[in-house]
Design a protein around this motif. Structure first.
Motif, PDB file in Angstrom:
ATOM      1  N   ASP A  89       2.342  -2.941   6.636  1.00  0.00           N
ATOM      2  CA  ASP A  89       3.515  -2.949   7.502  1.00  0.00           C
ATOM      3  C   ASP A  89       4.107  -4.355   7.520  1.00  0.00           C
ATOM      4  O   ASP A  89       3.687  -5.234   6.760  1.00  0.00           O
ATOM      5  CB  ASP A  89       3.180  -2.459   8.920  1.00  0.00           C
ATOM      6  CG  ASP A  89       2.107  -3.291   9.599  1.00  0.00           C
ATOM      7  OD1 ASP A  89       1.938  -4.483   9.239  1.00  0.00           O
ATOM      8  OD2 ASP A  89       1.424  -2.760  10.490  1.00  0.00           O
ATOM      9  N   SER A  90       5.078  -4.574   8.394  1.00  0.00           N
ATOM     10  CA  SER A  90       5.806  -5.846   8.411  1.00  0.00           C
ATOM     11  C   SER A  90       4.941  -7.021   8.855  1.00  0.00           C
ATOM     12  O   SER A  90       5.349  -8.175   8.703  1.00  0.00           O
ATOM     13  CB  SER A  90       7.027  -5.727   9.338  1.00  0.00           C
ATOM     14  OG  SER A  90       6.622  -5.349  10.642  1.00  0.00           O
ATOM     15  N   ALA A  91       3.755  -6.768   9.398  1.00  0.00           N
ATOM     16  CA  ALA A  91       2.867  -7.853   9.824  1.00  0.00           C
ATOM     17  C   ALA A  91       1.971  -8.355   8.694  1.00  0.00           C
ATOM     18  O   ALA A  91       1.240  -9.335   8.869  1.00  0.00           O
ATOM     19  CB  ALA A  91       1.998  -7.389  10.990  1.00  0.00           C
ATOM     20  N   SER A  92       2.028  -7.728   7.535  1.00  0.00           N
ATOM     21  CA  SER A  92       1.124  -8.083   6.446  1.00  0.00           C
ATOM     22  C   SER A  92       1.409  -9.480   5.902  1.00  0.00           C
ATOM     23  O   SER A  92       2.568  -9.809   5.616  1.00  0.00           O
ATOM     24  CB  SER A  92       1.241  -7.077   5.298  1.00  0.00           C
ATOM     25  OG  SER A  92       0.445  -7.481   4.200  1.00  0.00           O
ATOM     26  N   PRO A  93       0.368 -10.318   5.727  1.00  0.00           N
ATOM     27  CA  PRO A  93       0.574 -11.623   5.108  1.00  0.00           C
ATOM     28  C   PRO A  93       0.750 -11.522   3.588  1.00  0.00           C
ATOM     29  O   PRO A  93       1.178 -12.476   2.949  1.00  0.00           O
ATOM     30  CB  PRO A  93      -0.717 -12.378   5.456  1.00  0.00           C
ATOM     31  CG  PRO A  93      -1.748 -11.303   5.576  1.00  0.00           C
ATOM     32  CD  PRO A  93      -1.027 -10.121   6.146  1.00  0.00           C
ATOM     33  N   VAL A  94       0.414 -10.385   3.034  1.00  0.00           N
ATOM     34  CA  VAL A  94       0.561 -10.155   1.595  1.00  0.00           C
ATOM     35  C   VAL A  94       1.804  -9.297   1.380  1.00  0.00           C
ATOM     36  O   VAL A  94       1.875  -8.166   1.868  1.00  0.00           O
ATOM     37  CB  VAL A  94      -0.670  -9.432   1.010  1.00  0.00           C
ATOM     38  CG1 VAL A  94      -0.537  -9.302  -0.501  1.00  0.00           C
ATOM     39  CG2 VAL A  94      -1.950 -10.158   1.385  1.00  0.00           C
ATOM     40  N   THR A  95       2.780  -9.820   0.672  1.00  0.00           N
ATOM     41  CA  THR A  95       4.040  -9.099   0.492  1.00  0.00           C
ATOM     42  C   THR A  95       4.409  -8.879  -0.970  1.00  0.00           C
ATOM     43  O   THR A  95       5.395  -8.200  -1.254  1.00  0.00           O
ATOM     44  CB  THR A  95       5.193  -9.854   1.181  1.00  0.00           C
ATOM     45  OG1 THR A  95       5.273 -11.182   0.642  1.00  0.00           O
ATOM     46  CG2 THR A  95       4.958  -9.936   2.696  1.00  0.00           C
ATOM     47  N   SER A  96       3.637  -9.451  -1.900  1.00  0.00           N
ATOM     48  CA  SER A  96       3.951  -9.242  -3.318  1.00  0.00           C
ATOM     49  C   SER A  96       2.665  -9.281  -4.134  1.00  0.00           C
ATOM     50  O   SER A  96       1.794 -10.121  -3.905  1.00  0.00           O
ATOM     51  CB  SER A  96       4.929 -10.314  -3.829  1.00  0.00           C
ATOM     52  OG  SER A  96       4.349 -11.598  -3.766  1.00  0.00           O
ATOM     53  N   LEU A  97       2.567  -8.355  -5.085  1.00  0.00           N
ATOM     54  CA  LEU A  97       1.397  -8.266  -5.956  1.00  0.00           C
ATOM     55  C   LEU A  97       1.858  -8.107  -7.403  1.00  0.00           C
ATOM     56  O   LEU A  97       2.885  -7.476  -7.669  1.00  0.00           O
ATOM     57  CB  LEU A  97       0.524  -7.064  -5.582  1.00  0.00           C
ATOM     58  CG  LEU A  97      -0.149  -7.074  -4.210  1.00  0.00           C
ATOM     59  CD1 LEU A  97      -0.796  -5.715  -3.929  1.00  0.00           C
ATOM     60  CD2 LEU A  97      -1.193  -8.180  -4.125  1.00  0.00           C
ATOM     61  N   ALA A  98       1.076  -8.661  -8.317  1.00  0.00           N
ATOM     62  CA  ALA A  98       1.358  -8.424  -9.727  1.00  0.00           C
ATOM     63  C   ALA A  98       1.194  -6.941 -10.039  1.00  0.00           C
ATOM     64  O   ALA A  98       1.968  -6.365 -10.810  1.00  0.00           O
ATOM     65  CB  ALA A  98       0.423  -9.266 -10.598  1.00  0.00           C
ATOM     66  N   ALA A  99       0.176  -6.321  -9.432  1.00  0.00           N
ATOM     67  CA  ALA A  99      -0.042  -4.887  -9.628  1.00  0.00           C
ATOM     68  C   ALA A  99      -0.846  -4.330  -8.459  1.00  0.00           C
ATOM     69  O   ALA A  99      -1.732  -4.999  -7.922  1.00  0.00           O
ATOM     70  CB  ALA A  99      -0.768  -4.613 -10.934  1.00  0.00           C
ATOM     71  N   LEU A 100      -0.514  -3.108  -8.081  1.00  0.00           N
ATOM     72  CA  LEU A 100      -1.324  -2.315  -7.160  1.00  0.00           C
ATOM     73  C   LEU A 100      -1.758  -1.088  -7.939  1.00  0.00           C
ATOM     74  O   LEU A 100      -0.933  -0.244  -8.298  1.00  0.00           O
ATOM     75  CB  LEU A 100      -0.515  -1.904  -5.932  1.00  0.00           C
ATOM     76  CG  LEU A 100      -1.192  -0.918  -4.969  1.00  0.00           C
ATOM     77  CD1 LEU A 100      -2.455  -1.526  -4.355  1.00  0.00           C
ATOM     78  CD2 LEU A 100      -0.219  -0.484  -3.869  1.00  0.00           C
ATOM     79  N   ASN A 101      -3.063  -0.996  -8.231  1.00  0.00           N
ATOM     80  CA  ASN A 101      -3.594   0.098  -9.039  1.00  0.00           C
ATOM     81  C   ASN A 101      -4.422   1.027  -8.156  1.00  0.00           C
ATOM     82  O   ASN A 101      -5.453   0.622  -7.619  1.00  0.00           O
ATOM     83  CB  ASN A 101      -4.457  -0.456 -10.176  1.00  0.00           C
ATOM     84  CG  ASN A 101      -3.664  -1.289 -11.156  1.00  0.00           C
ATOM     85  OD1 ASN A 101      -2.566  -0.907 -11.566  1.00  0.00           O
ATOM     86  ND2 ASN A 101      -4.201  -2.439 -11.549  1.00  0.00           N
ATOM     87  N   LEU A 102      -3.952   2.251  -8.013  1.00  0.00           N
ATOM     88  CA  LEU A 102      -4.626   3.234  -7.181  1.00  0.00           C
ATOM     89  C   LEU A 102      -5.295   4.278  -8.059  1.00  0.00           C
ATOM     90  O   LEU A 102      -4.628   5.012  -8.786  1.00  0.00           O
ATOM     91  CB  LEU A 102      -3.620   3.908  -6.233  1.00  0.00           C
ATOM     92  CG  LEU A 102      -2.841   2.972  -5.304  1.00  0.00           C
ATOM     93  CD1 LEU A 102      -1.814   3.765  -4.497  1.00  0.00           C
ATOM     94  CD2 LEU A 102      -3.782   2.215  -4.372  1.00  0.00           C
ATOM     95  N   ASN A 103      -6.633   4.299  -8.035  1.00  0.00           N
ATOM     96  CA  ASN A 103      -7.437   5.316  -8.720  1.00  0.00           C
ATOM     97  C   ASN A 103      -7.227   5.358 -10.223  1.00  0.00           C
ATOM     98  O   ASN A 103      -7.074   6.423 -10.810  1.00  0.00           O
ATOM     99  CB  ASN A 103      -7.166   6.696  -8.107  1.00  0.00           C
ATOM    100  CG  ASN A 103      -7.420   6.738  -6.618  1.00  0.00           C
ATOM    101  OD1 ASN A 103      -6.522   7.073  -5.841  1.00  0.00           O
ATOM    102  ND2 ASN A 103      -8.626   6.382  -6.193  1.00  0.00           N
ATOM    103  N   LEU A 104      -7.270   4.214 -10.835  1.00  0.00           N
ATOM    104  CA  LEU A 104      -7.209   4.184 -12.300  1.00  0.00           C
ATOM    105  C   LEU A 104      -8.488   4.714 -12.919  1.00  0.00           C
ATOM    106  O   LEU A 104      -8.483   5.234 -14.036  1.00  0.00           O
ATOM    107  CB  LEU A 104      -6.949   2.757 -12.800  1.00  0.00           C
ATOM    108  CG  LEU A 104      -5.616   2.121 -12.432  1.00  0.00           C
ATOM    109  CD1 LEU A 104      -5.428   0.830 -13.211  1.00  0.00           C
ATOM    110  CD2 LEU A 104      -4.441   3.057 -12.681  1.00  0.00           C
ATOM    111  N   THR A 105      -9.621   4.605 -12.201  1.00  0.00           N
ATOM    112  CA  THR A 105     -10.904   5.047 -12.762  1.00  0.00           C
ATOM    113  C   THR A 105     -11.517   6.221 -12.018  1.00  0.00           C
ATOM    114  O   THR A 105     -12.294   6.973 -12.613  1.00  0.00           O
ATOM    115  CB  THR A 105     -11.927   3.896 -12.776  1.00  0.00           C
ATOM    116  OG1 THR A 105     -12.195   3.472 -11.428  1.00  0.00           O
ATOM    117  CG2 THR A 105     -11.394   2.707 -13.566  1.00  0.00           C
ATOM    118  N   SER A 106     -11.195   6.407 -10.735  1.00  0.00           N
ATOM    119  CA  SER A 106     -11.802   7.520  -9.989  1.00  0.00           C
ATOM    120  C   SER A 106     -11.170   7.631  -8.609  1.00  0.00           C
ATOM    121  O   SER A 106     -10.541   6.697  -8.117  1.00  0.00           O
ATOM    122  CB  SER A 106     -13.318   7.296  -9.822  1.00  0.00           C
ATOM    123  OG  SER A 106     -13.563   6.172  -8.989  1.00  0.00           O
ATOM    124  N   GLY A 107     -11.356   8.795  -7.987  1.00  0.00           N
ATOM    125  CA  GLY A 107     -11.122   8.918  -6.556  1.00  0.00           C
ATOM    126  C   GLY A 107      -9.738   9.311  -6.100  1.00  0.00           C
ATOM    127  O   GLY A 107      -8.852   9.666  -6.879  1.00  0.00           O
TER     128      GLY A 107
END
Length: 230
Positions: A89-107
């Protein structure tokens, strides 16, 4: 010099050819040094942080990562396994990532964005197996994806948007094109801009039985003004 009479002396810059050549520019050197420090800092920060499978917390929660260290801007975050829930949400100190990978290997990880602005180079959505089924719930804010939104072979990979704006700047978008893949973009509100996409691939009829679904209701808008639908 008379006693009691204040005296003033002008201070001249100290110049010695062996220490400060005539062409020496302190401001220029200071600016260059600062640039070097920033460059080094950025290079050191570009790491991959792994979300602990089954963890429930926010993107910047250091206790939910295997390293015990929260990501910083420019890092990559990988989330695999079953039961992982990541909030943003807007309170997050992290606002940019090179990549967000969700379940590339499992789950079946779930990413919930309720507000704020998140910028990604790549959103990796599932991998090479049918059981890799992430869910991204976009309930507000802005999501910027600059390079790639990659869909894997998941049999139930879902991007759900009820509000907010998605800006995707990649050159192509392929959903459900692998054998057995089932990709879903379900919109009940908000705007998904994919105006730089020149080819939008939905499903696969030549080498498998992949399927893609882009479903709209309410006030939702999906823009792909330059696309050829395949």
């Amino acid at each position: 010099m008379e006693s009691g009479t204040p005296q003033t002396q002008s201070m001249k810059p100290i110049h010695h050819p062996s220490l400060f050549p005539a062409s020496f520019n302190r401001h220029r050197v200071i600016a260059t040094s600062t640039a070097v420090i920033l460059t080094v800092g950025q290079a050191l920060s570009q790491t991959t942080q792994v979300w602990t499978a089954g963890g429930n917390g926010t993107l910047g929660d250091s206790t939910k990562y295997a390293s015990g260290t929260a990501p910083v801007n420019g890092d990559t975050v990988n989330a695999d396994g079953t039961g992982s829930v990541i909030g943003f949400d807007s309170a997050s100190p992290v606002t940019s990532l090179a990549a967000l990978n969700l379940n590339l290997t499992s789950g079946t990880s779930v990413f919930n964005q309720t507000s704020g602005s998140l910028s990604l180079g790549t959103l990796g959505f599932g991998g090479g197996g049918g059981s890799r089924n992430p869910t991204y719930n976009m309930d507000g804010g802005t999501l910027n994806i600059s390079t790639a939104f990659t869909w894997g072979n998941g049999s139930n990979a879902r991007f759900n948007q009820s509000a907010g704006t998605v800006n995707y700047s990649g050159g192509s978008l392929s959903i459900g094109v692998a054998a057995g893949a089932r990709g879903h973009i379900t919109m009940t509100g908000g705007t998904f801009n994919a105006n730089s996409v020149t080819q939008l691939n939905l499903g696969n009829t030549s080498s498998g039985n992949g399927q893609a679904n882009v479903n709209h209701s309410g006030s939702s808008i999906f823009n792909a003004t330059a696309s050829t639908f395949v």
